[in-house]
Design a protein around this motif. Structure first.
Motif, PDB file in Angstrom:
ATOM      1  N   MET A  37     -29.896  10.443  11.693  1.00 30.30           N
ATOM      2  CA  MET A  37     -29.980  11.874  11.445  1.00 30.30           C
ATOM      3  C   MET A  37     -28.599  12.524  11.544  1.00 30.30           C
ATOM      4  SD  MET A  37     -33.576  12.808  13.175  1.00 30.30           S
ATOM      5  CE  MET A  37     -33.492  14.499  12.617  1.00 30.30           C
ATOM      6  N   PRO A  40     -23.615   9.986  14.694  1.00 32.71           N
ATOM      7  CA  PRO A  40     -23.145   8.616  14.811  1.00 32.71           C
ATOM      8  C   PRO A  40     -23.672   7.949  16.077  1.00 32.71           C
ATOM      9  CG  PRO A  40     -21.379  10.145  15.303  1.00 32.71           C
ATOM     10  CD  PRO A  40     -22.532  10.961  14.822  1.00 32.71           C
ATOM     11  N   ASP A  42     -23.532   3.904  18.270  1.00 28.23           N
ATOM     12  CA  ASP A  42     -22.674   2.745  18.432  1.00 28.23           C
ATOM     13  C   ASP A  42     -23.485   1.602  19.044  1.00 28.23           C
ATOM     14  OD1 ASP A  42     -19.461   2.261  18.963  1.00 28.23           O
ATOM     15  OD2 ASP A  42     -20.745   1.224  20.392  1.00 28.23           O
ATOM     16  N   TRP A 161     -38.951   1.550   7.269  1.00 27.39           N
ATOM     17  CA  TRP A 161     -37.744   2.089   7.908  1.00 27.39           C
ATOM     18  C   TRP A 161     -36.656   2.456   6.893  1.00 27.39           C
ATOM     19  CZ3 TRP A 161     -37.496   3.347  12.923  1.00 27.39           C
ATOM     20  CH2 TRP A 161     -38.401   2.741  13.810  1.00 27.39           C
ATOM     21  N   THR A 166     -33.051   9.180   7.936  1.00 23.88           N
ATOM     22  CA  THR A 166     -33.257   8.956   9.370  1.00 23.88           C
ATOM     23  C   THR A 166     -32.214   7.978   9.898  1.00 23.88           C
ATOM     24  OG1 THR A 166     -35.609   9.263   8.972  1.00 23.88           O
ATOM     25  CG2 THR A 166     -34.988   8.400  11.119  1.00 23.88           C
TER      26      THR A 166
ATOM     27  N   LEU B  39     -41.623   4.342  19.251  1.00 24.82           N
ATOM     28  CA  LEU B  39     -40.510   4.000  18.382  1.00 24.82           C
ATOM     29  C   LEU B  39     -41.096   3.261  17.176  1.00 24.82           C
ATOM     30  CD1 LEU B  39     -37.191   2.495  19.778  1.00 24.82           C
ATOM     31  CD2 LEU B  39     -37.835   2.476  17.387  1.00 24.82           C
ATOM     32  N   ALA B  40     -41.607   4.028  16.241  1.00 26.00           N
ATOM     33  CA  ALA B  40     -42.240   3.465  15.049  1.00 26.00           C
ATOM     34  C   ALA B  40     -41.746   4.258  13.850  1.00 26.00           C
ATOM     35  CB  ALA B  40     -43.756   3.579  15.167  1.00 26.00           C
ATOM     36  N   PRO B  41     -41.794   3.659  12.657  1.00 25.86           N
ATOM     37  CA  PRO B  41     -41.233   4.346  11.494  1.00 25.86           C
ATOM     38  C   PRO B  41     -41.755   5.774  11.329  1.00 25.86           C
ATOM     39  CG  PRO B  41     -41.902   2.124  10.891  1.00 25.86           C
ATOM     40  CD  PRO B  41     -42.331   2.320  12.315  1.00 25.86           C
ATOM     41  N   PHE B  44     -40.254   8.016  14.318  1.00 28.71           N
ATOM     42  CA  PHE B  44     -38.878   7.820  14.769  1.00 28.71           C
ATOM     43  C   PHE B  44     -38.031   9.084  14.625  1.00 28.71           C
ATOM     44  CE2 PHE B  44     -34.559   5.774  14.270  1.00 28.71           C
ATOM     45  CZ  PHE B  44     -34.425   5.481  15.614  1.00 28.71           C
ATOM     46  N   LYS B  45     -38.217   9.763  13.498  1.00 31.43           N
ATOM     47  CA  LYS B  45     -37.441  10.974  13.237  1.00 31.43           C
ATOM     48  C   LYS B  45     -37.734  12.027  14.316  1.00 31.43           C
ATOM     49  CE  LYS B  45     -35.783  13.173   9.108  1.00 31.43           C
ATOM     50  NZ  LYS B  45     -35.679  12.856   7.693  1.00 31.43           N
ATOM     51  N   LYS B  47     -38.832  11.422  17.297  1.00 37.19           N
ATOM     52  CA  LYS B  47     -38.284  10.926  18.571  1.00 37.19           C
ATOM     53  C   LYS B  47     -36.798  11.270  18.685  1.00 37.19           C
ATOM     54  CE  LYS B  47     -38.467   6.698  21.372  1.00 37.19           C
ATOM     55  NZ  LYS B  47     -39.290   7.087  22.530  1.00 37.19           N
ATOM     56  N   LEU B  48     -36.066  11.017  17.585  1.00 38.88           N
ATOM     57  CA  LEU B  48     -34.630  11.338  17.580  1.00 38.88           C
ATOM     58  C   LEU B  48     -34.418  12.830  17.782  1.00 38.88           C
ATOM     59  CD1 LEU B  48     -33.332   9.241  14.538  1.00 38.88           C
ATOM     60  CD2 LEU B  48     -32.969   8.765  16.951  1.00 38.88           C
ATOM     61  N   GLN B  49     -35.278  13.609  17.107  1.00 36.77           N
ATOM     62  CA  GLN B  49     -35.156  15.062  17.190  1.00 36.77           C
ATOM     63  C   GLN B  49     -35.413  15.542  18.620  1.00 36.77           C
ATOM     64  OE1 GLN B  49     -34.592  17.158  13.993  1.00 36.77           O
ATOM     65  NE2 GLN B  49     -33.582  17.796  15.869  1.00 36.77           N
ATOM     66  N   LYS B 117     -24.181   5.161  26.514  1.00 34.06           N
ATOM     67  CA  LYS B 117     -25.121   4.498  25.611  1.00 34.06           C
ATOM     68  C   LYS B 117     -24.553   4.354  24.200  1.00 34.06           C
ATOM     69  CE  LYS B 117     -29.774   5.556  27.329  1.00 34.06           C
ATOM     70  NZ  LYS B 117     -30.860   4.828  26.664  1.00 34.06           N
ATOM     71  N   GLY B 118     -23.455   5.048  23.930  1.00 34.55           N
ATOM     72  CA  GLY B 118     -22.881   4.995  22.588  1.00 34.55           C
ATOM     73  C   GLY B 118     -23.531   5.976  21.629  1.00 34.55           C
ATOM     74  N   TYR B 119     -24.199   6.989  22.182  1.00 37.58           N
ATOM     75  CA  TYR B 119     -24.826   8.016  21.352  1.00 37.58           C
ATOM     76  C   TYR B 119     -24.216   9.378  21.647  1.00 37.58           C
ATOM     77  CZ  TYR B 119     -28.490   4.740  20.073  1.00 37.58           C
ATOM     78  OH  TYR B 119     -29.171   3.676  19.571  1.00 37.58           O
ATOM     79  N   PRO B 120     -23.210   9.781  20.895  1.00 40.33           N
ATOM     80  CA  PRO B 120     -22.597  11.077  21.171  1.00 40.33           C
ATOM     81  C   PRO B 120     -23.581  12.230  20.925  1.00 40.33           C
ATOM     82  CG  PRO B 120     -21.574  10.006  19.268  1.00 40.33           C
ATOM     83  CD  PRO B 120     -22.614   9.084  19.773  1.00 40.33           C
ATOM     84  N   VAL B 121     -23.255  13.368  21.514  1.00 37.11           N
ATOM     85  CA  VAL B 121     -24.085  14.555  21.308  1.00 37.11           C
ATOM     86  C   VAL B 121     -23.582  15.297  20.079  1.00 37.11           C
ATOM     87  CG1 VAL B 121     -24.942  16.695  22.328  1.00 37.11           C
ATOM     88  CG2 VAL B 121     -24.316  14.782  23.812  1.00 37.11           C
ATOM     89  N   MET B 122     -24.473  15.567  19.142  1.00 38.08           N
ATOM     90  CA  MET B 122     -24.126  16.407  18.002  1.00 38.08           C
ATOM     91  C   MET B 122     -24.742  17.773  18.320  1.00 38.08           C
ATOM     92  SD  MET B 122     -22.636  16.252  14.993  1.00 38.08           S
ATOM     93  CE  MET B 122     -22.732  14.711  14.106  1.00 38.08           C
TER      94      MET B 122
END
Ligand code: HEM
Lengths: 185, 186
Positions: A37, A40, A42, A161, A166, B39-41, B44-45, B47-49, B117-122
């Motif tokens: 989304m 980025p 990693d 997927w 996404t 965590l399923a297709p 997933f969106k 969940k990320l949101q 975790k390697g996930y920056p905040v946007m």
């Protein structure tokens, strides 16, 4: 017969390369960046073996074979790691290894190189082109580079997927390989 | 701090208080929903949101905290009702200080955690915040544990804070709660 001879030659040269230069695992990293989304993220592969023979002064005779243990993927959490190993993504049960074999390295000047090679994941081979920098630091040669690729080319996260809004199609492999020892024989 | 204390909370202070309260509540609800989203297709969106919103809410709490502290230095905050027994005043102030500490530490640890975790905040989907530390799995694990403990601590402090406010309103029937909710003034 020819095939096994080729395989033997290949194995021999790969082992030869390993004897010439060794990767320092504690200082090296094979990771990748992807985008979820438009944010980025990693990840990395913790286990791999790399047989590399590279002299920055003679890039044309470079050899590299990297075998990645795909089950050692880490995308930042147990749920994501479990999902990444499933059939829709890396399908590690049927294809435990990913391999990269360098085909050519060309000097671009200023310690930069263009790298070409064949990347095989899930039984699909593609030619990939990347950039690399080489820096000698004391006894260590530090290779840092990136290789852009498209995940759907390798059927990574296809089907349900596949929505690239996404998880983006573009993935960049980013590596840092710290080598000791002399290149060439 | 100001030498003369104001006798009330003004509109800005009341607004910041309730906005922070709302965002903290939102942060909890969002992360609980995140945990319950598979965590399923298909999901997933979402969940990320949900986790992105959790981070936005938390970072906003951090920014509002900075604003509140700065304004507290400028204007000051009213003293706890001096007619109350010393122990009660100490407890109220103690909980306030713990809340301040957690409004600073919890989002900061969250930020560290997501960096590890390697996930920056946007932030708000437009601004990528810098990573505080580089990706590190073990560190991420430890930070997640700390984040969880601090969140539990915050929940406990909020419970004490709310219990105190309700005790003043329903049992002592004094004006304490009305200082933060002026329409309750009687
Ligand atoms: C008011 C502020 C915050 C509160 C109350 C809060 C609360 C929580 C809680 C209760 C959890 C679940 C803990 C668990 O069971 O593991 C959690 C997880 C998490 N929080 Fe926060 N948090 C806040 C701020 C932040 C911030 C600012 C960030 C990042 C910038 C953040 C990132 C995370 C992450 C990445 C997780 C783990 C999600 C996972 O992978 O399971 N949080 N938070």
């Amino acid at each position: 017969m020819l095939r096994s001879m080729l395989a033997a030659t290949f194995l021999f040269s790969a082992l030869g390369a390993q004897a010439a230069q060794t990767v320092v695992p504690q200082k090296s990293r094979i990771g990748f960046t992807f985008s979820q989304m438009n944010t980025p993220a990693d990840g990395l592969f913790k286990n791999y073996t790399a047989a590399i023979d590279f002299d920055p002064a003679k890039p044309e005779s470079a050899k590299a074979q990297i075998v990645i243990d795909l089950a050692s993927i880490d995308v930042g959490g147990p749920d994501g790691n479990a999902e990444a190993k499933k059939k829709a993504w890396f399908d590690v049960a049927s294809n435990p290894k990913g391999t990269f074999t360098a085909t050519s390295v060309k000097a671009l000047g200023g310690g930069k190189f263009e790298t070409k090679g064949k990347l095989t994941i899930k039984g699909i081979s593609r030619d990939v082109v990347g950039q690399m920098s080489a820096k000698q630091q004391g006894a260590e040669l530090i290779l840092e580079g990136s290789v852009p690729l498209l995940r759907l080319n390798y059927k990574l996260g296809d089907g349900a997927w596949a929505d690239t809004g996404t998880v983006a199609d573009e993935v960049t492999v980013k590596y840092k390989l710290v080598l000791t020892g002399k290149a060439g024989k | 701090m100001k030498s003369t204390q104001p006798s009330n909370y003004n509109a800005l202070q009341i607004g910041l208080h309730w906005l922070t309260a709302l965002l903290i509540l939102a942060a909890f609800i969002l992360v609980w929903s995140f945990d319950n989203t598979p965590l399923a297709p298909a999901t997933f969106k979402l969940k990320l949101q949900l986790i992105a919103w959790h981070k936005w809410a938390g970072i906003t709490v951090l920014m509002l905290f900075a604003l509140r502290m700065a304004y507290k230095l400028v204007r000051g905050t009213p003293a706890i009702d001096p007619n109350l027994p010393a122990l009660q005043r100490k407890m109220a102030l103690g909980v306030h200080h713990l809340l301040y500490l957690l409004m600073l530490a919890l989002p900061l640890v969250g930020w560290l955690l997501t960096s590890a975790k390697g996930y920056p905040v946007m932030l708000y989907g437009i601004w990528q915040m810098p990573d505080l530390i580089s990706p590190n799995e073990e560190m991420a694990h430890t930070l997640k544990e700390i984040h969880e403990w601090l969140a539990n601590g915050l929940m406990l402090c909020i419970a004490l804070h709310v219990a105190g406010a309700l005790k003043h309103y329903f049992i002592d029937k004094d004006g304490t709660l009305a200082r933060m909710l002026p329409f309750l003034k009687r």
